[in-house]
Design a protein around this motif. Structure first.
Motif, PDB file in Angstrom:
ATOM      1  N   PHE A 150       0.860  -1.190   0.000  1.00 27.22           N
ATOM      2  CA  PHE A 150       0.000   0.000   0.000  1.00 27.22           C
ATOM      3  C   PHE A 150       0.897   1.242   0.000  1.00 27.22           C
ATOM      4  O   PHE A 150       1.841   1.333   0.798  1.00 27.22           O
ATOM      5  N   TRP A 151       0.606   2.205  -0.869  1.00 29.74           N
ATOM      6  CA  TRP A 151       1.447   3.391  -1.111  1.00 29.74           C
ATOM      7  C   TRP A 151       1.782   4.155   0.172  1.00 29.74           C
ATOM      8  O   TRP A 151       2.915   4.590   0.365  1.00 29.74           O
ATOM      9  N   ASP A 152       0.799   4.308   1.068  1.00 29.29           N
ATOM     10  CA  ASP A 152       1.024   5.092   2.299  1.00 29.29           C
ATOM     11  C   ASP A 152       1.622   4.263   3.429  1.00 29.29           C
ATOM     12  O   ASP A 152       1.858   4.791   4.516  1.00 29.29           O
ATOM     13  N   PHE A 153       1.822   2.968   3.195  1.00 30.72           N
ATOM     14  CA  PHE A 153       2.174   2.050   4.292  1.00 30.72           C
ATOM     15  C   PHE A 153       3.447   1.255   3.982  1.00 30.72           C
ATOM     16  O   PHE A 153       3.597   0.143   4.464  1.00 30.72           O
ATOM     17  N   VAL A 154       4.379   1.800   3.196  1.00 27.30           N
ATOM     18  CA  VAL A 154       5.454   0.935   2.690  1.00 27.30           C
ATOM     19  C   VAL A 154       6.329   0.328   3.795  1.00 27.30           C
ATOM     20  O   VAL A 154       6.541  -0.892   3.808  1.00 27.30           O
ATOM     21  N   PRO A 155       6.843   1.109   4.769  1.00 30.04           N
ATOM     22  CA  PRO A 155       7.638   0.442   5.815  1.00 30.04           C
ATOM     23  C   PRO A 155       6.813  -0.593   6.586  1.00 30.04           C
ATOM     24  O   PRO A 155       7.327  -1.658   6.952  1.00 30.04           O
ATOM     25  N   TYR A 156       5.553  -0.282   6.827  1.00 30.96           N
ATOM     26  CA  TYR A 156       4.671  -1.216   7.546  1.00 30.96           C
ATOM     27  C   TYR A 156       4.470  -2.487   6.714  1.00 30.96           C
ATOM     28  O   TYR A 156       4.492  -3.602   7.254  1.00 30.96           O
ATOM     29  N   CYS A 157       4.300  -2.339   5.405  1.00 30.92           N
ATOM     30  CA  CYS A 157       4.161  -3.522   4.546  1.00 30.92           C
ATOM     31  C   CYS A 157       5.448  -4.349   4.559  1.00 30.92           C
ATOM     32  O   CYS A 157       5.396  -5.579   4.655  1.00 30.92           O
TER      33      CYS A 157
END
Ligand SMILES: NC(=O)c1ccc[n+]([C@@H]2O[C@H](COP(=O)([O-])OP(=O)(O)OC[C@H]3O[C@@H](n4cnc5c(N)ncnc54)[C@H](O)[C@@H]3O)[C@@H](O)[C@H]2O)c1
Length: 261
Positions: A150-157
């Motif tokens: 997900f574009w806004d969640f890259v480190p979390y992904c």
């Protein structure tokens, strides 16, 4: 007899939305729970509620990224209840940024808590379980962000894809000790985490103060709404119980049909 009668279960992030619901559900099925969290006061409140309801619980403060504190958490469970049977690696956080604004500090913080914390807790719990010689269960918390970027969640992904990797690797390595390692992957769960997520997402996309990204995101699930933590908790009881003994190395979606894998 409860479904996890007398099992000793550590829940990291046990003061939070999903973690607290898991603690209550496990205690209601006879488990003895150590509520472990950065937020010591809230962890204590969850444990006190469980004890008031007739269950067995203690609490402890822990930062899951700090090995000394994680060791102390394991010792606390063993000192209080005599052994360790299950650890639920649930502590997590996110600080969304649009992909182009991710910097190293943002990346490091998120991966450190959500992936490194799972590695440290798995290592230290496994040492205890191996020494006991009677197996054990490790349950990790993934996400729909373990399955899709997900574009806004890259480190979390990255961190939550990493949790899937740790789950598979640890399952392979620990099976000889009778330890199973699984994960579950929620979609959108209405917890305190979303207070901060909603604020961050509104700021990233310049949305008005009454916008509700959590509910908008949840309309993308087949079920069409966020889950409540109490809807997730029964599956965690199952993963902590002997009913799931033949399962290992898997991540199970509990996401209302948001991601179909
Ligand atoms: N809520 C959702 O929609 C959702 C979706 C997918 C996955 N998840 C995951 O579920 C887990 C629980 O999330 P939640 O929604 O209940 O969030 P929450 O914010 O309500 O609870 C998280 C808890 O983790 C604790 N915590 C954070 N960093 C910690 C650290 N370093 N050491 C110890 N404790 C720490 C917090 O104090 C908090 O009590 C997290 O791993 C999260 O990433 C949540």
């Amino acid at each position: 007899m409860g479904r996890v009668q007398d099992r000793v279960v550590i829940v990291t992030g046990g003061a939070g939305g999903i973690g607290a619901a898991a603690c209550r559900a496990i205690a209601a099925e006879g488990g003895r729970v150590l509520v472990a969290d950065l937020d010591a006061a809230q962890a204590r409140a969850v444990a006190d509620d469980i004890v008031a309801a007739g269950g067995a619980a203690e609490s402890t403060e822990v930062d899951v990224t700090d090995r000394e504190q994680v060791r102390a958490m394991i010792d606390r469970a063993v000192d209080s209840f005599g052994e360790l049977n299950v650890i639920f690696n649930n502590a997590g956080m996110n600080r969304p940024r649009g992909f182009m604004d991710v910097d190293q500090a943002n990346f490091d913080e998120i991966v450190r808590v959500n992936t490194w914390g799972v590695i440290v807790c798995t290592q230290e719990a496994a040492k205890q379980m191996i020494a006991q010689g009677s197996g054990g269960k490790i349950v990790n918390t993934g996400s729909i962000a373990s399955r899709q970027g997900f574009w806004d969640f890259v480190p979390y992904c990255v961190a939550k894809f990493g949790t899937l990797a740790v789950t598979q690797a640890a399952a392979r390595g620990l099976v000889e000790h009778g330890i199973t390692v699984n994960a579950f992957a929620p979609g959108v769960v209405d917890t305190p985490m979303w207070v901060g997520l909603n604020e961050d997402i509104r700021a990233i996309h310049d949305q008005p103060a009454d916008a509700d990204p959590m509910r908008e995101f949840a309309t993308g699930t087949l079920i069409g709404r966020p889950a409540s933590p109490s809807e997730i908790a029964p599956f965690l009881v199952y993963l902590a119980s002997s009913e799931s003994d033949y399962m290992t190395g898997q991540m199970y979606m509990v996401d209302g049909g948001q991601v179909l894998v």
